[in-house]
Scaffold this active site. Structure first.
Site, PDB file in Angstrom:
ATOM      1  N   GLU A  53      14.924  98.731  53.228  1.00 13.13           N
ATOM      2  CA  GLU A  53      15.036 100.009  53.935  1.00 13.13           C
ATOM      3  C   GLU A  53      16.284 100.772  53.462  1.00 13.13           C
ATOM      4  O   GLU A  53      17.371 100.205  53.360  1.00 13.13           O
ATOM      5  CB  GLU A  53      15.120  99.709  55.432  1.00 13.13           C
ATOM      6  CG  GLU A  53      15.216 100.903  56.335  1.00 13.13           C
ATOM      7  CD  GLU A  53      15.271 100.502  57.806  1.00 13.13           C
ATOM      8  OE1 GLU A  53      15.121 101.380  58.674  1.00 13.13           O
ATOM      9  OE2 GLU A  53      15.453  99.286  58.075  1.00 13.13           O
ATOM     10  N   LYS A 122       9.418 106.417  58.719  1.00 12.04           N
ATOM     11  CA  LYS A 122       9.489 105.363  59.736  1.00 12.04           C
ATOM     12  C   LYS A 122       8.994 105.928  61.061  1.00 12.04           C
ATOM     13  O   LYS A 122       9.443 106.990  61.503  1.00 12.04           O
ATOM     14  CB  LYS A 122      10.928 104.888  59.867  1.00 12.04           C
ATOM     15  CG  LYS A 122      11.132 103.680  60.765  1.00 12.04           C
ATOM     16  CD  LYS A 122      12.573 103.180  60.656  1.00 12.04           C
ATOM     17  CE  LYS A 122      12.817 101.911  61.456  1.00 12.04           C
ATOM     18  NZ  LYS A 122      14.196 101.407  61.268  1.00 12.04           N
ATOM     19  N   CYS A 178      10.755  98.410  58.929  1.00 11.85           N
ATOM     20  CA  CYS A 178      11.585  97.628  59.854  1.00 11.85           C
ATOM     21  C   CYS A 178      11.076  97.619  61.302  1.00 11.85           C
ATOM     22  O   CYS A 178      10.179  96.868  61.643  1.00 11.85           O
ATOM     23  CB  CYS A 178      13.027  98.119  59.785  1.00 11.85           C
ATOM     24  SG  CYS A 178      14.204  96.871  60.389  1.00 11.85           S
ATOM     25  N   ASN A 473     -33.292  51.309  71.525  1.00 10.29           N
ATOM     26  CA  ASN A 473     -34.324  51.275  72.566  1.00 10.29           C
ATOM     27  C   ASN A 473     -34.208  49.997  73.394  1.00 10.29           C
ATOM     28  O   ASN A 473     -34.282  50.020  74.629  1.00 10.29           O
ATOM     29  CB  ASN A 473     -35.718  51.318  71.936  1.00 10.29           C
ATOM     30  CG  ASN A 473     -36.021  52.624  71.222  1.00 10.29           C
ATOM     31  OD1 ASN A 473     -36.836  52.663  70.325  1.00 10.29           O
ATOM     32  ND2 ASN A 473     -35.368  53.716  71.612  1.00 10.29           N
TER      33      ASN A 473
END
Length: 682
Positions: A53, A122, A178, A473
């Site tokens: 950024e 942003k 951010c 069985n």
């Protein structure tokens, strides 16, 4: 793309999250450093590289963000970065403070081969605790359809931008910055629903104790929820430490997993590079119908988004593969995760069998014990079920039924295991009955000829199952199936009156490659005595064999894997066909990276050293052909009539009432053609 070994040919794309020492309020120095990293990414064949950024100006410069002399230099830096990217492969995503209208915006500038593709502001500005971004910036939330003049170019501006590669299927980029990931509904959620497969996050994100774990969990969860790749680049070295500190960690996430992550607090430039699986993300979104339902419900339609297209021109040479491909996709290599998976798998089986015993009213479990892996594990499940139901272990009626190919080792192991576990143990020799049946059929074996055909084999397999059902069985019990998921996939079972049938198959959801680890887990986590573990250890080292054909002196015993292929490879093929529907050529490409070198990558704990092997592309191709011929060509009818059994693994199951539904009269032609057309024979 013609090179089989090129990763972009098989639905992968290489991305990088980058951080570098920032020079505060010095865009000219920062653009040079950014270009150096972009050049390094170009050398590695990276498609998208993401920087922190406000990387062109530095994040921690406070009110200097509003100084015209800084902003003028930022604009010039964008122009310089664009000019420097003309001959570079990657899409470069860089942070910059930019003027637009009457406001100043915290922006991500997306650049490719000299062109500013777009600028994303942003959306959400943190203005709490240590953050004061609203003091200098205007929020970008809701800004759509705009344009901006930056670096001498006109470019789209807004939070409605998707950047799509025309020549790389599924490579669509969206950007957020951010704080955008920390809000309840990040902008990238809508972007993913609109088609973005890769989300870039340009971040500053100062560091405090414990924050990195929260940040990682947040990005992992978001990539899982959005079925996307998430490329996160945080600011680090060079940012002002007047009141804050920075760790500069960069990471790449995909569908809930961490593909690459750098060390924290680096010195000098750092990048985390990984190959994201675009085909996997596409398949997951296609299969998860609720993903599309959510798109429609939230009206995240393509019409609301501007698609900016570009031509990447990816390299068609062998770049290797920057991601771990597990040899055993059903078996984790991390010891803690494997132990957890084994606990859950065994518990699922026991829980399911307990419920079936309760609802059926049966008081006994009838099971055939061969001395092999599958029946051994099914017996362990039955014993634990009897213990938890309070039935007593004599309610488990174990029968070993030697035939013409039964070895002394497996017979003695079967008898010893039943005795050690304290179950009711009996032996029924099926050979006299088998001889009588073969004689009445006029089979050559009855006349003394050594004819060991499928009839000879299936007479034995059928008799065993016939005995078990009649014994059930007689005793008021149910027959517990032992056949596993891998055998069902390959059709390696005798249909009807054979090992394909049971009253309830506890192993139906278990691949062969996991069963050995489950047995080891029972040995180390159960309450069985040492003698039982010794027997189990011997069974684990026994060759996998149906033992239906007599072994003559000096000749090896009948080998399952020699006939249908190594289960290690076939389970690999099964996972990626069943779970993701991948093309055979792609599976072969992945298998080569997983299995091409026995020294590369982790092996599951406890895996025998003498069984650690490697397979070349020719072997991978050979056994993949066998897999698709059997799986798609003629085995489905057995799965269409399979008995009940619990799904165990997220990798999938083959019940026609669950994960996998296919026609019994299908064919394998398309898969075979794809293999023959695309996979080199060496």
């Amino acid at each position: 793309m013609t090179d089989f070994h090129a990763l972009y040919r098989h639905g992968f794309a290489r991305v990088a999250a980058c951080t570098l020492p920032v020079a505060l309020a010095d865009p000219q120095a920062n653009v040079l450093r950014t270009l150096q990293q972009a050049q390094a990414c170009d050398d590695e064949g990276v498609a998208i590289c993401v920087f922190p950024e406000l990387g062109l100006s530095g994040y921690a410069i406070e009110d200097l963000r509003q100084q015209d002399v800084v902003l003028d230099r930022v604009d010039a830096a964008v122009a310089e970065l664009a000019a420097g990217s003309i001959d570079l492969l990657p899409v470069v995503v860089v942070g910059a403070p930019l003027r637009h209208g009457d406001g100043l915006y915290n922006c991500a500038v997306v650049i490719h081969r000299g062109r500013v593709l777009g600028v994303v502001p942003k959306s959400y500005l943190p203005n709490y605790r240590e953050f004061y971004e609203a003091r200098q910036f205007s929020p970008g939330a809701g800004m759509r359809g705009g344009h901006i003049r930056v670096g001498g170019q006109d470019a789209p501006f807004g939070t409605d931008l998707l950047f799509a590669a025309r020549d790389v299927a599924g490579l669509t980029l969206a950007v957020e910055i951010c704080e955008d990931i920390w809000v309840p509904q990040p902008p990238s959620t809508q972007a993913a629903l609109a088609g973005a497969s890769v989300i870039a996050n340009l971040s500053a994100s100062d560091i405090t104790v414990g924050k990195t774990q929260t940040r990682t969990l947040l990005c992992q969860a978001h990539s899982a929820r959005c079925l996307c790749a998430y490329v996160y680049a945080a600011a680090g070295e060079g940012e002002s430490t007047t009141d804050l500190a920075w760790d500069g960690q960069v990471s790449v996430f995909e569908n809930g997993g961490v593909l690459a992550q750098s060390d924290r607090f680096p010195t000098g430039p750092v990048r985390a590079v990984a190959d994201v699986d675009l085909d996997l993300l596409r398949q997951e979104r296609m299969r998860m119908g609720t993903f599309g339902d959510n798109r429609r419900a939230t009206q995240a339609y393509d019409a609301q988004w501007r698609r900016v297209e570009f031509v990447l021109g990816p390299p068609v040479r062998d770049l290797g593969l920057r991601r771990e491909i597990a040899r055993f996709p059903f078996v984790p290599s991390a010891p803690e995760q494997l132990a957890q998976d084994c606990y859950e798998a065994f518990s699922i089986q026991v829980s399911a069998l307990k419920q079936r015993m309760r609802t059926s009213g049966a008081r006994r479990m009838v099971i055939g014990i061969s001395g092999g892996l599958d029946s051994t594990h099914a017996l362990l499940v039955a014993v634990r079920t009897a213990d938890e139901l309070g039935l007593g272990r004599d309610s488990v009626l174990g029968y070993t039924m030697p035939g013409f190919g039964t070895s002394t080792q497996t017979r003695s192991n079967a008898l010893a295991l039943m005795e050690a576990l304290g179950v009711s143990a009996k032996e029924i020799d099926i050979r006299p009955t088998a001889r009588m049946m073969l004689e009445q059929m006029g089979h050559p074996f009855a006349g003394g000829e050594a004819v060991y055909d499928v009839t000879f084999e299936n007479v034995q397999a059928g008799l065993r199952t016939d005995f078990l059902f009649r014994l059930a069985n007689q005793s008021g019990g149910i027959v517990i199936g032992t056949g596993d998921l891998s055998e069902l996939a390959l059709g390696w079972c005798t249909y009807g009156v054979g090992d394909q049938m049971s009253h309830y198959n506890v192993n139906a959801g278990l691949p062969k490659t996991l069963i050995q680890h489950l047995i080891r887990w029972v040995m180390s986590h159960g309450d069985e005595e040492g003698r039982t573990c010794d027997i189990l250890r011997d069974i684990l080292h026994t060759e996998i064999s149906p033992e239906l054909i007599p072994a003559h002196e000096g000749q090896p015993i009948q080998s399952t894997e020699a006939r249908i292929g190594p289960y290690a490879l076939q389970d690999f093929n099964l996972y990626y066909i069943l779970r993701h529907g991948f093309r055979p050529s792609r599976i072969a490409f992945m298998a080569q990276h997983a299995w091409g070198d026995r020294a590369r990558g982790a092996w599951p704990p406890g895996f025998p050293e003498d069984r650690k092997t490697a397979y070349d592309l020719a072997e991978i191709r050979r056994w993949l052909l066998v897999f698709v011929e059997r799986f798609f060509g003629f085995s489905q009818f057995k799965r269409s009539a399979m008995p009940n059994g619990p799904k165990v693994l997220a990798g999938g199951a083959l019940s026609p009432r669950g994960d996998w539904r296919a026609p019994s009269d299908g064919n394998a032609r398309l898969w075979i053609e794809e293999i023959e057309r695309t996979i080199p024979e060496k």
